[in-house]
Scaffold this motif. Sequence first.
Motif, PDB file in Angstrom:
ATOM      1  N   GLU A 163       0.813  -1.226   0.000  1.00 19.37           N
ATOM      2  CA  GLU A 163       0.000   0.000   0.000  1.00 19.37           C
ATOM      3  C   GLU A 163       0.843   1.271   0.000  1.00 19.37           C
ATOM      4  OE1 GLU A 163      -2.738   0.310  -0.969  1.00 19.37           O
ATOM      5  OE2 GLU A 163      -4.218  -1.076  -0.155  1.00 19.37           O
ATOM      6  N   ARG A 164       1.992   1.198  -0.642  1.00 21.89           N
ATOM      7  CA  ARG A 164       2.833   2.381  -0.792  1.00 21.89           C
ATOM      8  C   ARG A 164       3.421   2.395  -2.196  1.00 21.89           C
ATOM      9  NH1 ARG A 164       0.241   3.312   2.887  1.00 21.89           N
ATOM     10  NH2 ARG A 164       0.852   3.739   5.050  1.00 21.89           N
ATOM     11  N   GLN A 165       3.227   3.492  -2.908  1.00 21.78           N
ATOM     12  CA  GLN A 165       3.796   3.649  -4.236  1.00 21.78           C
ATOM     13  C   GLN A 165       5.104   4.424  -4.133  1.00 21.78           C
ATOM     14  OE1 GLN A 165       0.566   5.530  -6.387  1.00 21.78           O
ATOM     15  NE2 GLN A 165      -0.202   3.559  -7.088  1.00 21.78           N
ATOM     16  N   VAL A 166       6.078   4.017  -4.914  1.00 29.06           N
ATOM     17  CA  VAL A 166       7.388   4.660  -4.901  1.00 29.06           C
ATOM     18  C   VAL A 166       7.660   5.236  -6.277  1.00 29.06           C
ATOM     19  CG1 VAL A 166       9.858   4.334  -4.521  1.00 29.06           C
ATOM     20  CG2 VAL A 166       8.205   3.039  -3.157  1.00 29.06           C
ATOM     21  N   SER A 167       8.178   6.446  -6.310  1.00 23.11           N
ATOM     22  CA  SER A 167       8.551   7.069  -7.580  1.00 23.11           C
ATOM     23  C   SER A 167       9.530   6.171  -8.328  1.00 23.11           C
ATOM     24  CB  SER A 167       9.195   8.433  -7.323  1.00 23.11           C
ATOM     25  OG  SER A 167       9.834   8.924  -8.474  1.00 23.11           O
ATOM     26  N   SER A 168       9.400   6.140  -9.643  1.00 23.45           N
ATOM     27  CA  SER A 168      10.275   5.290 -10.454  1.00 23.45           C
ATOM     28  C   SER A 168      11.730   5.713 -10.356  1.00 23.45           C
ATOM     29  CB  SER A 168       9.827   5.333 -11.918  1.00 23.45           C
ATOM     30  OG  SER A 168       9.873   6.660 -12.419  1.00 23.45           O
ATOM     31  N   THR A 169      11.973   6.937  -9.878  1.00 19.49           N
ATOM     32  CA  THR A 169      13.354   7.414  -9.739  1.00 19.49           C
ATOM     33  C   THR A 169      13.879   7.255  -8.321  1.00 19.49           C
ATOM     34  OG1 THR A 169      12.573   9.669  -9.297  1.00 19.49           O
ATOM     35  CG2 THR A 169      13.038   9.095 -11.588  1.00 19.49           C
ATOM     36  N   GLY A 170      13.044   6.747  -7.396  1.00 22.12           N
ATOM     37  CA  GLY A 170      13.466   6.576  -6.014  1.00 22.12           C
ATOM     38  C   GLY A 170      14.281   5.315  -5.827  1.00 22.12           C
ATOM     39  N   ALA A 171      15.118   5.289  -4.774  1.00 24.03           N
ATOM     40  CA  ALA A 171      15.974   4.130  -4.511  1.00 24.03           C
ATOM     41  C   ALA A 171      15.148   2.875  -4.270  1.00 24.03           C
ATOM     42  CB  ALA A 171      16.861   4.418  -3.297  1.00 24.03           C
ATOM     43  N   ALA A 172      13.965   3.013  -3.646  1.00 25.90           N
ATOM     44  CA  ALA A 172      13.147   1.851  -3.306  1.00 25.90           C
ATOM     45  C   ALA A 172      12.362   1.305  -4.492  1.00 25.90           C
ATOM     46  CB  ALA A 172      12.189   2.195  -2.169  1.00 25.90           C
ATOM     47  N   ALA A 173      12.539   1.900  -5.656  1.00 33.63           N
ATOM     48  CA  ALA A 173      11.858   1.390  -6.856  1.00 33.63           C
ATOM     49  C   ALA A 173      12.334  -0.007  -7.228  1.00 33.63           C
ATOM     50  CB  ALA A 173      12.062   2.342  -8.035  1.00 33.63           C
ATOM     51  N   ILE A 174      13.476  -0.429  -6.695  1.00 33.67           N
ATOM     52  CA  ILE A 174      13.979  -1.769  -6.992  1.00 33.67           C
ATOM     53  C   ILE A 174      13.295  -2.837  -6.140  1.00 33.67           C
ATOM     54  CG2 ILE A 174      16.221  -0.868  -7.702  1.00 33.67           C
ATOM     55  CD1 ILE A 174      17.343  -1.961  -5.057  1.00 33.67           C
ATOM     56  N   LEU A 175      12.475  -2.401  -5.173  1.00 36.09           N
ATOM     57  CA  LEU A 175      11.759  -3.347  -4.316  1.00 36.09           C
ATOM     58  C   LEU A 175      10.408  -3.692  -4.924  1.00 36.09           C
ATOM     59  CD1 LEU A 175      12.419  -1.746  -0.801  1.00 36.09           C
ATOM     60  CD2 LEU A 175      13.647  -3.663  -1.858  1.00 36.09           C
ATOM     61  N   ASP A 176       9.957  -4.909  -4.707  1.00 36.92           N
ATOM     62  CA  ASP A 176       8.606  -5.286  -5.112  1.00 36.92           C
ATOM     63  C   ASP A 176       7.592  -4.500  -4.290  1.00 36.92           C
ATOM     64  OD1 ASP A 176       9.283  -7.397  -6.975  1.00 36.92           O
ATOM     65  OD2 ASP A 176       9.864  -8.597  -5.239  1.00 36.92           O
ATOM     66  N   SER A 177       6.446  -4.196  -4.887  1.00 33.19           N
ATOM     67  CA  SER A 177       5.390  -3.512  -4.150  1.00 33.19           C
ATOM     68  C   SER A 177       4.031  -3.999  -4.631  1.00 33.19           C
ATOM     69  CB  SER A 177       5.489  -1.991  -4.317  1.00 33.19           C
ATOM     70  OG  SER A 177       5.215  -1.606  -5.656  1.00 33.19           O
ATOM     71  N   VAL A 178       3.084  -4.039  -3.698  1.00 30.14           N
ATOM     72  CA  VAL A 178       1.701  -4.385  -4.002  1.00 30.14           C
ATOM     73  C   VAL A 178       0.826  -3.335  -3.340  1.00 30.14           C
ATOM     74  CG1 VAL A 178      -0.089  -6.157  -3.906  1.00 30.14           C
ATOM     75  CG2 VAL A 178       2.315  -6.837  -3.949  1.00 30.14           C
ATOM     76  N   SER A 179      -0.023  -2.681  -4.113  1.00 32.25           N
ATOM     77  CA  SER A 179      -0.818  -1.588  -3.557  1.00 32.25           C
ATOM     78  C   SER A 179      -2.140  -1.434  -4.290  1.00 32.25           C
ATOM     79  CB  SER A 179      -0.022  -0.274  -3.629  1.00 32.25           C
ATOM     80  OG  SER A 179       0.306   0.037  -4.976  1.00 32.25           O
ATOM     81  N   SER A 180      -2.964  -0.554  -3.760  1.00 28.91           N
ATOM     82  CA  SER A 180      -4.236  -0.202  -4.397  1.00 28.91           C
ATOM     83  C   SER A 180      -4.034   1.030  -5.263  1.00 28.91           C
ATOM     84  CB  SER A 180      -5.302   0.097  -3.334  1.00 28.91           C
ATOM     85  OG  SER A 180      -5.526  -1.025  -2.507  1.00 28.91           O
ATOM     86  N   ALA A 181      -4.669   1.052  -6.415  1.00 31.34           N
ATOM     87  CA  ALA A 181      -4.595   2.212  -7.316  1.00 31.34           C
ATOM     88  C   ALA A 181      -5.647   3.220  -6.864  1.00 31.34           C
ATOM     89  CB  ALA A 181      -4.826   1.778  -8.754  1.00 31.34           C
ATOM     90  N   HIS A 182      -5.294   4.007  -5.851  1.00 27.18           N
ATOM     91  CA  HIS A 182      -6.284   4.883  -5.232  1.00 27.18           C
ATOM     92  C   HIS A 182      -6.765   5.995  -6.167  1.00 27.18           C
ATOM     93  CE1 HIS A 182      -5.987   2.914  -1.381  1.00 27.18           C
ATOM     94  NE2 HIS A 182      -4.670   3.051  -1.376  1.00 27.18           N
ATOM     95  N   SER A 183      -5.904   6.475  -7.041  1.00 26.45           N
ATOM     96  CA  SER A 183      -6.347   7.489  -8.004  1.00 26.45           C
ATOM     97  C   SER A 183      -7.439   6.926  -8.907  1.00 26.45           C
ATOM     98  CB  SER A 183      -5.169   7.975  -8.853  1.00 26.45           C
ATOM     99  OG  SER A 183      -4.247   8.698  -8.072  1.00 26.45           O
TER     100      SER A 183
END
Length: 380
Positions: A163-183
């Motif tokens: 439930e956290r989106q990370v900018s594609s330019t952020g360091a954590a973009a290399i981590l897997d993520s699962v979230s809701s598309a709240h927009s």
Amino acid sequence: MARSVTERRQAILEIVQQEGPQVVLELAQRLNISAVTIRRDLEELAGQGLVHRTHGAVAPVSEHAAAVSDGPKTIGLVVPHSNYYFDGVIAGAKAAAAAAGARLVLGVSDYDKATEMHQVARLTNKGVDGLVVAPTPDFVTGELDAEQQEWLVSLSVPVVLVERQVSSTGAAAILDSVSSAHSAGAALAIRHLSQLGHRKLACVMIAGPNAPQVRSGYLSAVESLGLESLGVIDEGGAGSEDAAELLLQAVREGATGIFVHNDQLAVRCMMWLEDAGVSVPDQVSLAGYDDVIAGVAHVPLTAVAPWKSAVGHRAVQRLLTRIAERASAAGSGRPPAETMATEHLEFIPRLHVRQSTTKPYVGGPMAELGVAPSMSGRSA
């Protein structure tokens, strides 16, 4: 020329044996076959004892045996709280862990970064095999700061963000993520109001980690559908009535549809409107977000419902695959990053239409319908 069934299954077996655990859907894409076909092939191969099926993945039998000998996996889950919204995420995570024979251990951060880091350190020191984390973002931007991202990337065990989106330019973009598309979820509600015929809307917002996405979805949908927004109203102090007068002013100015993030605030908005003599939905339609308590409101609320349980379930599945992939890479000398692509998965929420939304009111101006000119002196 198309491969025969035997050739196709042999190709699957060679990839799994030579490269280690594979994500089923990624393997299907690689071999240019359907998900149904590869699942049928894997069932046959597993039935012959040639591969081991896991949730969403397949592994060599030898690696599965090694994993079993190591005992059940322990998954750490760190979330801001264990009720209202995240209880659904926790339930999904528990179900996925139980199905895989893994143990789930919970840590609660209460939206405090220092507590969050302490909980993660505690779980890591206790020997968890991997972590599912919902880090605390900036409530204005919804972003994780650079220090947080570097810290998450530096952890010694596999990490999946939830439930956290990370900018594609952020360091954590290399981590897997699962979230809701709240927009996208917010846009569903606005599209629903538009289809009913509402042209003038207003939005009432809480302050929270997903608020920037919800606000963006509302504004983008209003613009793309050619609607008019009479304001985005902030709640102010949590549980306060700071937003009541601005909400009623928007109604006086012609807003016939109100979108509210979240359910709890939507119920309060319904109370403010009805106490001012405005009927929901006859005179104003009201749509909420989260769908936690929307169905038990005095007038059951139309609400956007994120797939909370599915988010938690998928995050744990992904983490278990990462854990198996890291073990396989360690045994073969391959760097883990080169064996499985990072996955950023978003679930599109659904809309539950209930009794709080209908076609726009066609009577006289709201100013003539008993809308109170002020809410001052009103008790909570």
